[in-house]
Design a protein around this motif. Structure first.
Motif, PDB file in Angstrom:
ATOM      1  N   ASN A  27      -6.124   0.818 -17.129  1.00  8.04           N
ATOM      2  CA  ASN A  27      -6.178   0.114 -18.409  1.00  8.04           C
ATOM      3  C   ASN A  27      -7.098  -1.103 -18.362  1.00  8.04           C
ATOM      4  O   ASN A  27      -7.190  -1.845 -19.319  1.00  8.04           O
ATOM      5  N   GLY A  28      -7.769  -1.315 -17.213  1.00  4.31           N
ATOM      6  CA  GLY A  28      -8.719  -2.411 -17.073  1.00  4.31           C
ATOM      7  C   GLY A  28      -8.128  -3.672 -16.473  1.00  4.31           C
ATOM      8  O   GLY A  28      -8.868  -4.586 -16.116  1.00  4.31           O
ATOM      9  N   SER A  29      -6.799  -3.752 -16.350  1.00  2.38           N
ATOM     10  CA  SER A  29      -6.207  -4.955 -15.743  1.00  2.38           C
ATOM     11  C   SER A  29      -6.491  -4.960 -14.249  1.00  2.38           C
ATOM     12  O   SER A  29      -6.654  -3.922 -13.614  1.00  2.38           O
ATOM     13  N   LYS A  30      -6.551  -6.166 -13.704  1.00  2.00           N
ATOM     14  CA  LYS A  30      -6.925  -6.330 -12.305  1.00  2.00           C
ATOM     15  C   LYS A  30      -5.821  -7.098 -11.581  1.00  2.00           C
ATOM     16  O   LYS A  30      -5.280  -8.067 -12.109  1.00  2.00           O
ATOM     17  N   GLU A  31      -5.485  -6.657 -10.385  1.00  5.40           N
ATOM     18  CA  GLU A  31      -4.503  -7.323  -9.532  1.00  5.40           C
ATOM     19  C   GLU A  31      -5.122  -7.526  -8.155  1.00  5.40           C
ATOM     20  O   GLU A  31      -5.885  -6.688  -7.692  1.00  5.40           O
ATOM     21  N   ALA A  32      -4.757  -8.626  -7.533  1.00  5.64           N
ATOM     22  CA  ALA A  32      -5.255  -8.911  -6.181  1.00  5.64           C
ATOM     23  C   ALA A  32      -4.071  -9.261  -5.296  1.00  5.64           C
ATOM     24  O   ALA A  32      -3.102  -9.874  -5.741  1.00  5.64           O
ATOM     25  N   GLY A  33      -4.151  -8.859  -4.050  1.00  2.26           N
ATOM     26  CA  GLY A  33      -3.100  -9.159  -3.095  1.00  2.26           C
ATOM     27  C   GLY A  33      -3.346  -8.405  -1.806  1.00  2.26           C
ATOM     28  O   GLY A  33      -4.388  -7.778  -1.619  1.00  2.26           O
ATOM     29  N   SER A  34      -2.362  -8.457  -0.925  1.00  2.19           N
ATOM     30  CA  SER A  34      -2.511  -7.744   0.341  1.00  2.19           C
ATOM     31  C   SER A  34      -1.853  -6.375   0.233  1.00  2.19           C
ATOM     32  O   SER A  34      -0.807  -6.217  -0.397  1.00  2.19           O
ATOM     33  N   LEU A  35      -2.491  -5.420   0.848  1.00  3.31           N
ATOM     34  CA  LEU A  35      -1.995  -4.051   0.830  1.00  3.31           C
ATOM     35  C   LEU A  35      -0.826  -3.953   1.803  1.00  3.31           C
ATOM     36  O   LEU A  35      -0.984  -4.181   3.000  1.00  3.31           O
ATOM     37  N   GLY A  36       0.364  -3.644   1.267  1.00  2.00           N
ATOM     38  CA  GLY A  36       1.576  -3.665   2.082  1.00  2.00           C
ATOM     39  C   GLY A  36       1.975  -2.331   2.671  1.00  2.00           C
ATOM     40  O   GLY A  36       2.267  -2.229   3.860  1.00  2.00           O
ATOM     41  N   ARG A  37       2.016  -1.302   1.858  1.00  3.92           N
ATOM     42  CA  ARG A  37       2.425   0.036   2.305  1.00  3.92           C
ATOM     43  C   ARG A  37       1.589   1.068   1.563  1.00  3.92           C
ATOM     44  O   ARG A  37       1.128   0.828   0.462  1.00  3.92           O
ATOM     45  N   VAL A  38       1.500   2.248   2.165  1.00  3.31           N
ATOM     46  CA  VAL A  38       0.810   3.360   1.522  1.00  3.31           C
ATOM     47  C   VAL A  38       1.650   4.603   1.733  1.00  3.31           C
ATOM     48  O   VAL A  38       2.015   4.931   2.860  1.00  3.31           O
ATOM     49  N   GLY A  39       1.999   5.262   0.632  1.00  4.89           N
ATOM     50  CA  GLY A  39       2.745   6.511   0.697  1.00  4.89           C
ATOM     51  C   GLY A  39       1.818   7.680   0.433  1.00  4.89           C
ATOM     52  O   GLY A  39       0.590   7.547   0.456  1.00  4.89           O
ATOM     53  N   ALA A  40       2.405   8.799   0.133  1.00  5.55           N
ATOM     54  CA  ALA A  40       1.618  10.004  -0.114  1.00  5.55           C
ATOM     55  C   ALA A  40       0.721   9.849  -1.331  1.00  5.55           C
ATOM     56  O   ALA A  40      -0.423  10.282  -1.326  1.00  5.55           O
ATOM     57  N   ASP A  41       1.237   9.208  -2.386  1.00  5.31           N
ATOM     58  CA  ASP A  41       0.477   9.073  -3.623  1.00  5.31           C
ATOM     59  C   ASP A  41       0.733   7.736  -4.305  1.00  5.31           C
ATOM     60  O   ASP A  41       0.649   7.619  -5.516  1.00  5.31           O
ATOM     61  N   TRP A  42       1.063   6.723  -3.526  1.00  2.32           N
ATOM     62  CA  TRP A  42       1.357   5.396  -4.058  1.00  2.32           C
ATOM     63  C   TRP A  42       1.025   4.339  -3.020  1.00  2.32           C
ATOM     64  O   TRP A  42       0.773   4.635  -1.868  1.00  2.32           O
ATOM     65  N   LEU A  43       1.025   3.073  -3.490  1.00  2.31           N
ATOM     66  CA  LEU A  43       0.817   1.943  -2.589  1.00  2.31           C
ATOM     67  C   LEU A  43       1.672   0.775  -3.050  1.00  2.31           C
ATOM     68  O   LEU A  43       2.129   0.742  -4.195  1.00  2.31           O
TER      69      LEU A  43
END
Length: 188
Positions: free
Chosen positions: A57-73
């Motif tokens: 939708n064009g919104s932007k978020e910044a932060g540290s990448l914590g976890r990564v699943g099969a199809d999510w973060l």
């Protein structure tokens, strides 16, 4: 002697051709290896790194990448955490160059629905961000149920989940889910 010079030139050309062939082979192997990586592999290579994410939708978020699943973060921002489906992301910035294949473990079989069921089980207040028009929509409440490709949220407007506080129960298809944000500093 002229022959020494001739043979010296031939040797130099032979070694230069071998070096070029070896470099071309290495470059081709690198291209083939990169072609085997999936987006989740690139994200696993950036775990703990500060990244920027632009949602569909064009919104932007910044932060540290914590976890990564099969199809999510999970993205850890300064104040909250986001559970974001990979299909909701237009692009990432600052991932770095690393990629990591998963080790055999839960990430391989831990899809978005399972992560959302964990949040439903915990009965945490969340904000469900949904693609609805240009700006999208935010539903505040508690995730009640999670199906194969949808979730149901009891909309409470940020209050605790009590029958009197529920103003609606919204069913959200995963394909329109932009992300789930913690309602407070509580961690997922």
């Amino acid at each position: 002697m002229r022959w020494d010079s001739l043979f010296g030139d031939m040797e130099a050309q032979f070694f230069a051709d071998r070096t070029l062939a070896r470099e071309a082979e290495v470059a081709e192997r690198a291209r083939v290896e990169v072609a085997q990586f999936e987006l989740a592999d690139r994200l696993r290579g950036a775990l703990g790194r500060e990244v920027s994410i632009t949602l569909n939708n064009g919104s932007k978020e910044a932060g540290s990448l914590g976890r990564v699943g099969a199809d999510w973060l999970v993205l850890n921002t300064a104040t909250r955490q986001w559970l974001i489906p990979l299909h909701s992301v237009s692009y990432f910035e600052n991932l770095g160059r690393l990629a990591r294949k998963p080790v055999n473990g839960p990430a391989l079989v831990f899809p978005l629905a399972s992560a959302l069921r964990g949040l439903a089980r915990e009965r945490q207040s969340v904000e469900v961000h949904v693609a609805a028009g240009a700006a999208g929509r935010v539903l505040s409440g508690v995730i009640d149920r999670v199906g194969k490709d949808f979730l149901e949220i009891a909309v409470t407007g940020g209050e605790a989940r009590r029958a009197t506080a529920v103003t609606a129960v919204a069913t959200v298809a995963f394909r329109s889910l932009l992300g789930v944000r913690s309602a407070s500093r509580r961690e997922y």
